[in-house]
Design an enzyme around this catalytic site. Structure first.
Site, PDB file in Angstrom:
ATOM      1  N   ARG A  15      25.539 -82.057 -68.983  1.00 52.32           N
ATOM      2  CA  ARG A  15      25.409 -81.709 -67.568  1.00 52.32           C
ATOM      3  C   ARG A  15      25.219 -80.209 -67.303  1.00 52.32           C
ATOM      4  O   ARG A  15      24.410 -79.841 -66.453  1.00 52.32           O
ATOM      5  CB  ARG A  15      26.589 -82.263 -66.765  1.00 52.32           C
ATOM      6  CG  ARG A  15      26.690 -83.798 -66.847  1.00 52.32           C
ATOM      7  CD  ARG A  15      27.774 -84.357 -65.953  1.00 52.32           C
ATOM      8  NE  ARG A  15      27.475 -84.096 -64.568  1.00 52.32           N
ATOM      9  CZ  ARG A  15      28.061 -83.173 -63.829  1.00 52.32           C
ATOM     10  NH1 ARG A  15      29.039 -82.435 -64.328  1.00 52.32           N
ATOM     11  NH2 ARG A  15      27.702 -82.987 -62.591  1.00 52.32           N
TER      12      ARG A  15
ATOM     13  N   GLU B  10      27.813 -98.251 -54.623  1.00 47.35           N
ATOM     14  CA  GLU B  10      27.630 -98.175 -56.081  1.00 47.35           C
ATOM     15  C   GLU B  10      28.049 -96.816 -56.634  1.00 47.35           C
ATOM     16  O   GLU B  10      27.220 -96.104 -57.194  1.00 47.35           O
ATOM     17  CB  GLU B  10      26.156 -98.341 -56.458  1.00 47.35           C
ATOM     18  CG  GLU B  10      25.435 -99.500 -55.905  1.00 47.35           C
ATOM     19  CD  GLU B  10      23.913 -99.334 -56.033  1.00 47.35           C
ATOM     20  OE1 GLU B  10      23.246-100.352 -55.941  1.00 47.35           O
ATOM     21  OE2 GLU B  10      23.414 -98.206 -56.207  1.00 47.35           O
TER      22      GLU B  10
ATOM     23  N   CYS C 254      20.939 -75.015 -81.428  1.00 47.86           N
ATOM     24  CA  CYS C 254      19.906 -73.990 -81.393  1.00 47.86           C
ATOM     25  C   CYS C 254      19.085 -74.078 -80.122  1.00 47.86           C
ATOM     26  O   CYS C 254      17.888 -74.374 -80.157  1.00 47.86           O
ATOM     27  CB  CYS C 254      19.014 -74.128 -82.617  1.00 47.86           C
ATOM     28  SG  CYS C 254      19.977 -74.168 -84.118  1.00 47.86           S
TER      29      CYS C 254
ATOM     30  N   GLY D 241      26.670 -91.936 -55.253  1.00 50.19           N
ATOM     31  CA  GLY D 241      26.439 -90.538 -54.936  1.00 50.19           C
ATOM     32  C   GLY D 241      27.627 -89.779 -54.406  1.00 50.19           C
ATOM     33  O   GLY D 241      27.559 -88.552 -54.264  1.00 50.19           O
TER      34      GLY D 241
ATOM     35  N   TYR E 116      21.873 -79.773 -65.328  1.00 44.58           N
ATOM     36  CA  TYR E 116      22.035 -79.610 -63.877  1.00 44.58           C
ATOM     37  C   TYR E 116      22.752 -78.328 -63.498  1.00 44.58           C
ATOM     38  O   TYR E 116      23.227 -78.226 -62.367  1.00 44.58           O
ATOM     39  CB  TYR E 116      22.913 -80.737 -63.310  1.00 44.58           C
ATOM     40  CG  TYR E 116      22.568 -82.143 -63.659  1.00 44.58           C
ATOM     41  CD1 TYR E 116      21.275 -82.626 -63.521  1.00 44.58           C
ATOM     42  CD2 TYR E 116      23.567 -83.023 -64.074  1.00 44.58           C
ATOM     43  CE1 TYR E 116      20.980 -83.950 -63.811  1.00 44.58           C
ATOM     44  CE2 TYR E 116      23.286 -84.344 -64.366  1.00 44.58           C
ATOM     45  CZ  TYR E 116      21.980 -84.797 -64.231  1.00 44.58           C
ATOM     46  OH  TYR E 116      21.705 -86.101 -64.515  1.00 44.58           O
TER      47      TYR E 116
ATOM     48  N   TYR F  18      28.816 -89.277 -66.805  1.00 48.75           N
ATOM     49  CA  TYR F  18      27.621 -88.587 -67.305  1.00 48.75           C
ATOM     50  C   TYR F  18      27.975 -87.616 -68.442  1.00 48.75           C
ATOM     51  O   TYR F  18      27.384 -86.555 -68.571  1.00 48.75           O
ATOM     52  CB  TYR F  18      26.874 -87.873 -66.157  1.00 48.75           C
ATOM     53  CG  TYR F  18      26.559 -88.832 -65.025  1.00 48.75           C
ATOM     54  CD1 TYR F  18      25.575 -89.796 -65.183  1.00 48.75           C
ATOM     55  CD2 TYR F  18      27.295 -88.824 -63.843  1.00 48.75           C
ATOM     56  CE1 TYR F  18      25.319 -90.712 -64.178  1.00 48.75           C
ATOM     57  CE2 TYR F  18      27.036 -89.738 -62.830  1.00 48.75           C
ATOM     58  CZ  TYR F  18      26.039 -90.676 -63.007  1.00 48.75           C
ATOM     59  OH  TYR F  18      25.784 -91.588 -62.018  1.00 48.75           O
TER      60      TYR F  18
ATOM     61  N   GLY G 202      29.366 -94.102 -59.174  1.00 49.19           N
ATOM     62  CA  GLY G 202      29.579 -93.946 -60.607  1.00 49.19           C
ATOM     63  C   GLY G 202      30.549 -92.802 -60.831  1.00 49.19           C
ATOM     64  O   GLY G 202      31.709 -92.977 -61.197  1.00 49.19           O
ATOM     65  N   ARG G 203      30.049 -91.595 -60.518  1.00 49.21           N
ATOM     66  CA  ARG G 203      30.854 -90.394 -60.741  1.00 49.21           C
ATOM     67  C   ARG G 203      32.237 -90.499 -60.094  1.00 49.21           C
ATOM     68  O   ARG G 203      33.250 -90.173 -60.716  1.00 49.21           O
ATOM     69  CB  ARG G 203      30.112 -89.181 -60.158  1.00 49.21           C
ATOM     70  CG  ARG G 203      30.831 -87.849 -60.401  1.00 49.21           C
ATOM     71  CD  ARG G 203      30.163 -86.711 -59.627  1.00 49.21           C
ATOM     72  NE  ARG G 203      28.730 -86.810 -59.665  1.00 49.21           N
ATOM     73  CZ  ARG G 203      27.972 -86.372 -60.662  1.00 49.21           C
ATOM     74  NH1 ARG G 203      28.529 -85.781 -61.687  1.00 49.21           N
ATOM     75  NH2 ARG G 203      26.664 -86.517 -60.621  1.00 49.21           N
TER      76      ARG G 203
HETATM   77  C1  LIG Z   1      22.967 -93.141 -60.514  1.00 50.79           C
HETATM   78  C2  LIG Z   1      23.021 -94.176 -59.464  1.00 50.79           C
HETATM   79  C3  LIG Z   1      24.221 -94.483 -58.828  1.00 50.79           C
HETATM   80  C4  LIG Z   1      25.512 -93.729 -59.103  1.00 50.79           C
HETATM   81  O1  LIG Z   1      25.462 -92.414 -58.718  1.00 50.79           O
HETATM   82  P1  LIG Z   1      26.842 -91.544 -58.695  1.00 50.79           P
HETATM   83  O2  LIG Z   1      26.428 -90.212 -58.235  1.00 50.79           O
HETATM   84  O3  LIG Z   1      27.359 -91.542 -60.070  1.00 50.79           O
HETATM   85  O4  LIG Z   1      27.754 -92.225 -57.748  1.00 50.79           O
HETATM   86  C5  LIG Z   1      24.222 -95.500 -57.908  1.00 50.79           C
HETATM   87  N1  LIG Z   1      23.098 -96.192 -57.609  1.00 50.79           N
HETATM   88  C6  LIG Z   1      21.914 -95.918 -58.195  1.00 50.79           C
HETATM   89  C7  LIG Z   1      20.720 -96.696 -57.828  1.00 50.79           C
HETATM   90  C8  LIG Z   1      21.834 -94.899 -59.138  1.00 50.79           C
HETATM   91  O5  LIG Z   1      20.661 -94.615 -59.714  1.00 50.79           O
END
Ligand SMILES: *Cc1c(COP(=O)(O)O)cnc(C)c1O
Length: 446
Positions: free
Chosen positions: A334, A295, A365, A261, A338, A394, A297-298
């Site tokens: 995105r 964890e 479209c 997150g 969002y 994403y 991602g972004r």
């Molecule tokens: C999507 C997700 C993440 C990664 O979120 P980011 O905003 O990309 O860091 C980590 N853990 C879980 C359980 C997720 O669903």
């Protein structure tokens, strides 16, 4: 299409772009935007547009920056595969020792194929199937994050039937508002994610008695693109309180998964401070003696990717100038999903101030196929190349073939080399999957 391309000329020294906050791997050389040492105009000529372009150096740099902040605390980093699931991107991370957070059997296949040891893979997600749980147990994944009492029962059943003990953590819903877009908020009490914090002690105690389950810890994930770090502090403090409560009840808690997150900055916005992020981890859970992981991602991949597109047409609407580009919401979802806004760079030097802001829209479209209005692109012409920045998370992983558009190529740059790491996948391939049954009358695609 060439499988691998190496540009022979040595890259000139990379001059950083002057705008603050821009990824260091993009620079303008002789007026043309380069990804590391490679001209984006050259890549466009070679692979066509639109295409995703990632920087291997930036992926590695991001991982090094994050681990240098949280590594000294003993915190392990797992990349959230859903942010960018390309095998070559995962391989870059796996090589560095990065773990993976997965949310499906398909992501498990990818994480393992990238060379991630099963012992570094965590399986998250609110709706794992029996089949996925069984595959996770057979592969020997590090941990399954369980999101409901019903799922815990299925994990126990599958573990027993396979004769393999399941190592689990319970995902807690701490009822914290991450202060981000509603569609990427995951930890308010009305959210589908996790187990309500008040229900966790009873479920944890039940799990601790299950012979085929080893319940070792707790997990949270409060949402995505979190800019203000205080919701993390609230969530992790709540988690720490829960650990103390469970321990007081005689239960064993040795692992904490703090989720992803962490947001990124954009344009002149710097984004959250990593040192502060690490300090909050230390202050909230640092004294519990647990093995801790995050964890993201972004944070690890967004800034390492761009989506390059070509301007097809300029048109004047009532009160707005439109540039119709060849990328669309199926390639980069995105903005439609969002209301996200990606900074845009021109691949060639801008032509001077445009009289009016320009709305960048795709060919699909749907009215939501709209990337937003941009004032700073200069005068645009058909054939111009533009790059949507911060598209390494994403982006491609969310893409679809809506409107029967091809999945666009993904390109990885490393120094002065680039390589197509996913080929364009068009209807020629997709029609193969739609072979006619004997009575449908559809012609064979060959
Ligand atoms: C999507 C997700 C993440 C990664 O979120 P980011 O905003 O990309 O860091 C980590 N853990 C879980 C359980 C997720 O669903």
């Amino acid at each position: 299409m060439p499988e691998a391309l190496a540009l022979s000329s040595a890259p000139p020294a990379i001059a950083p772009l002057s705008t603050p906050g821009q990824p260091r791997w993009l620079s303008r050389q002789d007026g043309v935007l380069h990804a590391e040492g490679v001209s984006l105009a050259d890549i466009a000529q070679s692979v066509g547009t639109p295409f995703y372009c990632y920087s291997a150096s930036e992926l590695r740099r991001g991982y090094a920056e994050l681990t240098s902040a949280v590594g000294p605390l003993g915190v392990a980093v797992c990349f959230a595969v859903k942010a960018n699931s390309n095998l070559n991107v995962l391989t870059e991370f796996a090589r560095l020792g990065c773990g993976m957070d997965i949310v499906s059997g398909g992501e498990m296949d990818r994480a393992l194929a990238a060379g991630t040891p099963a012992s570094r893979i965590i399986f998250s997600g609110v709706g794992k199937t029996r089949d996925e749980i069984g595959r996770a147990l057979e592969a020997g994944l590090h941990q399954i994050n369980v999101e409901s009492a019903a799922e815990l029962d299925v994990v126990a059943e599958v573990a027993q039937s396979l004769g393999r003990r399941a190592t689990v953590a319970l995902r807690v819903n701490p009822d914290v508002d991450a202060g981000t877009h509603a569609k990427i908020t995951t930890a308010r009490k009305d959210s589908k994610f996790g187990i309500a914090i008040g229900d966790v002690p009873a479920l944890y105690a039940r799990a601790a008695k299950m012979p085929w389950v080893e319940c070792l810890g707790l997990a949270v994930h409060i949402g995505s693109q979190v800019q203000n770090l205080s919701p993390f502090r609230h969530a992790w403090a709540a988690l720490a309180g829960l650990v103390r409560q469970l321990r007081a009840e005689g239960l064993t808690v040795t692992r904490l998964d703090l989720g992803g997150g962490l947001g990124i900055g954009s344009g002149a916005e710097p984004g959250p401070d990593l040192a502060e992020y690490a300090r909050i981890i230390a202050e909230t859970v640092g004294d519990l003696g647990c093995a801790v992981n995050v964890e993201p991602g972004r944070w690890l991949s967004a800034r390492a990717g761009i989506l390059v597109t070509e301007v097809l047409y300029l048109k004047q609407g009532d009160g707005a100038g439109f540039a119709v580009v060849d990328a669309a919401m199926n390639d980069l979802m995105r903005p439609a999903l969002y209301d996200a806004r990606h900074p845009v760079l021109t691949v060639h030097a801008p032509r001077g101030a445009a009289p009016l802001p320009c709305r960048l829209v795709g060919p699909i479209c749907e009215s939501s196929d709209d990337f937003g209005s941009y004032a700073d692109l200069g005068e645009l012409k058909s054939g111009d190349l533009l790059a949507f920045d911060n598209a390494g998370a994403y982006g491609a992983s969310m893409s679809s073939t809506y409107n029967s558009r091809a999945l666009v190529p993904e390109v990885l740059v490393d120094g002065d080399r680039f390589r197509v790491i996913r080929q364009r996948t068009g209807t020629d391939r997709l029609l193969q999957l739609e072979q006619p049954g004997p009575w449908t009358g559809a012609p064979s695609a060959g």
